[in-house]
Scaffold this motif. Structure first.
Motif, short mmCIF file in Angstrom:
data_model
loop_
_atom_site.label_atom_id
_atom_site.label_comp_id
_atom_site.label_asym_id
_atom_site.label_seq_id
_atom_site.Cartn_x
_atom_site.Cartn_y
_atom_site.Cartn_z
N UNK A 241 -11.56 98.02 -28.79
CA UNK A 241 -12.86 97.39 -28.62
C UNK A 241 -13.29 97.37 -27.16
N UNK A 242 -12.34 97.04 -26.26
CA UNK A 242 -12.67 97.01 -24.84
C UNK A 242 -13.05 98.40 -24.34
N UNK A 243 -12.34 99.42 -24.81
CA UNK A 243 -12.67 100.78 -24.39
C UNK A 243 -14.06 101.19 -24.89
N UNK A 244 -14.39 100.81 -26.12
CA UNK A 244 -15.71 101.16 -26.66
C UNK A 244 -16.82 100.46 -25.88
N UNK A 245 -16.62 99.18 -25.55
CA UNK A 245 -17.63 98.46 -24.77
C UNK A 245 -17.74 99.04 -23.36
N UNK A 246 -16.61 99.42 -22.78
CA UNK A 246 -16.64 100.02 -21.44
C UNK A 246 -17.41 101.33 -21.45
N UNK A 247 -17.15 102.16 -22.46
CA UNK A 247 -17.85 103.43 -22.55
C UNK A 247 -19.35 103.22 -22.74
N UNK A 248 -19.71 102.25 -23.58
CA UNK A 248 -21.13 101.95 -23.79
C UNK A 248 -21.79 101.50 -22.49
N UNK A 249 -21.07 100.68 -21.73
CA UNK A 249 -21.61 100.18 -20.46
C UNK A 249 -21.80 101.30 -19.45
N UNK A 250 -20.78 102.14 -19.30
CA UNK A 250 -20.86 103.21 -18.29
C UNK A 250 -21.89 104.26 -18.68
N UNK A 251 -21.87 104.67 -19.94
CA UNK A 251 -22.77 105.74 -20.36
C UNK A 251 -24.23 105.30 -20.38
N UNK A 252 -24.46 104.03 -20.68
CA UNK A 252 -25.83 103.53 -20.71
C UNK A 252 -26.28 102.98 -19.35
N UNK A 253 -25.32 102.85 -18.44
CA UNK A 253 -25.56 102.27 -17.12
C UNK A 253 -26.06 100.83 -17.23
N UNK A 254 -25.60 100.14 -18.23
CA UNK A 254 -25.90 98.72 -18.39
C UNK A 254 -24.59 97.96 -18.23
N UNK A 255 -24.55 97.05 -17.29
CA UNK A 255 -23.30 96.41 -16.93
C UNK A 255 -23.03 95.13 -17.69
N UNK A 256 -24.03 94.59 -18.38
CA UNK A 256 -23.85 93.29 -19.04
C UNK A 256 -24.01 93.39 -20.54
N UNK A 257 -23.33 92.45 -21.21
CA UNK A 257 -23.41 92.33 -22.66
C UNK A 257 -23.93 90.95 -23.01
N UNK A 258 -24.72 90.87 -24.06
CA UNK A 258 -25.17 89.57 -24.55
C UNK A 258 -23.98 88.82 -25.14
N UNK A 259 -23.87 87.53 -24.84
CA UNK A 259 -22.84 86.72 -25.46
C UNK A 259 -23.06 86.71 -26.97
N UNK A 260 -21.99 86.55 -27.71
CA UNK A 260 -22.09 86.60 -29.17
C UNK A 260 -23.09 85.58 -29.68
N UNK A 261 -24.02 86.04 -30.48
CA UNK A 261 -25.04 85.17 -31.05
C UNK A 261 -26.30 85.08 -30.22
N UNK A 262 -26.24 85.55 -28.96
CA UNK A 262 -27.42 85.51 -28.10
C UNK A 262 -28.23 86.80 -28.29
#
Length: 527
Positions: A285-306
């Protein structure tokens, strides 16, 4: 490894939105010089305080220790977990002796301090549990709440914009500040602060307790450029754990791997019971989120439910097959921390880049075609020329440490990436000489700006003869000579010291080259 609390004389900084933090830190530095540090004695003069900190920053240990310290000095203090307050009320949140003492205090007229720990844990089962906990406490205390100082703790992502209103509405303003000049970083009413990162003195205090050779430990942190991994007690204890187990800090890859593995584990059995994640699933899961962040150039994730705001990734969309509780459990692991209100990000950007490379490696191991991965990392520019996008250069460098074909392609396309990013020590020694030759040919590097730590990682005794041969090239520019001489000095390469001595004695060389040549001879020695 000792688990006893060590008094590190922790300090605090005002909580600010992410875009105001640099200014706030700057202001706090000068305020501390004029008014003294924002420390526990200052905080405990205030009636209502919230202490925010990342996972692993030591909030719970600090609260328990301050409770004991106040009691030892003859003052009344209690430690309660917000989750237990919500579930069982005050009666179930304290042991019988503390409950008896609190009731006795309530019937008197003396002040007291209550430490309410882990706001975010109360919300694991239900969002409204924080307000439920404070209602329960307020009902139990009655009018005595006015002479009670209250200090709450929360992970930064667990503290919401409307929580300050809940505290004020249910618990009031509390007692006024004790006599003395107020600290400018503590406003009237509720003060929200963050635990400051550990400084070198505090890191040494921890090392003194855990190792017989703290100087060697601190030197190893400096040599490995691992200070980014020593900002929290959890971080330092992890480094010490690696140090005591292995007798060294190891390569940057080993340090990060150990760091990631620890921070993806859940050490709190209550949290693990509510949202179990196997280490392997947490890693994926951490690797998937990291890849999404780097490839999209978006560094932040919405907290769960936000709601995911513009520029913020929705982690539940990335991990579409996960349950919401699993996503929440992952985002609460110490590999993540807060970025702004209801947003999280990876604790270290280079960790997210490392994990993104792991995601690509996992795809390759599962049979993904190299061409598809290469298409992400290498982009055409001006016809046939290939370039590595700046945002993906660190990922490419990390992947190159595990995939020889990526390494060879980078050497051909952009060898600077292998020196500036990732872990050069992961490059086989026999290939490092090839890399140096390509760097000399490429001539796009900025030698004075190449991090010293990266040269440490690149250096290997076997490079001495190759570096000496390069230094004999009369066509080398001053910049190229300076890079090679820095490598000789930092890596202590005696095989190149003779050529360095010649440059030091050559009056036709630029002053900077001769100065570095003298340093190289002094550091490398040789025959």
């Amino acid at each position: 490894m000792s688990t006893d609390w060590i008094d590190l004389n922790r300090s605090f900084v005002p909580h600010r939105p992410a875009d105001e933090r640099e200014t706030a830190a700057f202001q706090s530095y000068f305020r501390a010089r004029e008014h003294g540090p924002l420390d526990w004695p200052r905080l405990l003069e205030h009636g209502r305080v919230v202490v925010l900190g990342e996972a692993g920053s030591g909030k719970t240990c600090e609260f328990q220790a301050q409770t004991n310290r106040l009691r030892e000095s003859g003052r009344t203090a209690f430690f309660l977990r917000v989750e237990q307050l919500a579930d069982t009320g005050v009666e179930g949140a304290l042991d019988p002796s503390d409950l008896h003492a609190l009731r006795a205090w309530r019937s008197g007229d003396q002040p007291a301090t209550l430490f309410l720990d882990a706001v975010e844990e109360a919300r694991l089962s239900k969002h409204t549990q924080f307000e439920t906990a404070l209602r329960s406490l307020a009902g139990f205390l009655g009018d005595a709440v006015a002479r009670c100082s209250i200090v709450l703790s929360s992970r930064i992502t667990g503290w919401h914009a409307d929580d300050a209103d809940i505290v004020s509405r249910l618990l009031g303003a509390g007692p006024g500040a004790r006599p003395g000049e107020p600290h400018p970083d503590l406003p009237e009413g509720l003060a929200v602060v963050e635990l400051a990162a550990l400084n070198t003195t505090q890191i040494r205090q921890l090392a003194d307790q855990e190792t017989d050779d703290p100087d060697a430990f601190l030197d190893a942190i400096e040599q490995r450029d691992a200070w980014d991994f020593a900002g929290r007690p959890y971080d330092v204890l992890g480094l010490l754990r690696y140090w005591t187990t292995h007798g060294a800090l190891g390569s940057l890859t080993e340090i990060i791997e150990d760091d990631v593995a620890r921070k993806l584990r859940e050490d709190n059995p209550n949290r693990h019971h509510r949202a179990p994640l196997t280490p392997e699933k947490a890693r994926q899961g951490a690797e998937a989120l990291a890849a999404a962040s780097v490839l999209s150039r978006r560094l932040t994730f919405a907290a769960t439910g936000a709601v995911a705001a513009d520029g913020t990734l929705d982690p539940e969309a990335v991990l579409a097959e996960w349950k919401p509780d699993e996503v929440r459990a992952l985002l609460e692991r110490p590999v993540f921390d807060e970025a702004a209100f209801e947003r999280v990000r990876f604790h270290h950007r280079h960790v997210s880049e490392y994990l993104a490379a792991g995601w690509l490696k996992r795809l390759l191991d599962a049979g993904a075609p190299r061409q598809a991965v290469a298409g992400l990392l290498f982009r055409p520019s001006h016809g046939r020329t290939e370039v590595v996008p700046d945002a993906l250069a660190p990922v490419a460098a990390w992947l190159a440490g595990k995939e020889s074909w990526v390494r060879k392609r980078l050497m051909a396309v952009d060898p600077d990436v292998l020196l500036e990013h990732g872990d050069p020590s992961a490059i086989p020694p026999e290939e490092r000489a090839i890399l140096l030759k390509r760097l000399m040919e490429h001539h796009r590097f900025r030698p004075g700006l190449t991090p010293t730590a990266q040269l440490h990682r690149l250096a290997d005794p076997s490079l001495g003869p190759a570096v000496a041969e390069m230094l004999r090239d009369p066509e080398l520019s001053a910049d190229q000579k300076e890079l090679l001489l820095r490598l000789v000095a930092i890596g202590r390469l005696p095989g190149a010291s003779t050529e360095a001595a010649k440059l030091a004695a050559d009056r036709t060389q630029p002053e900077g080259v001769r100065r570095l040549a003298v340093e190289a001879v002094a550091m490398a020695g040789g025959r």
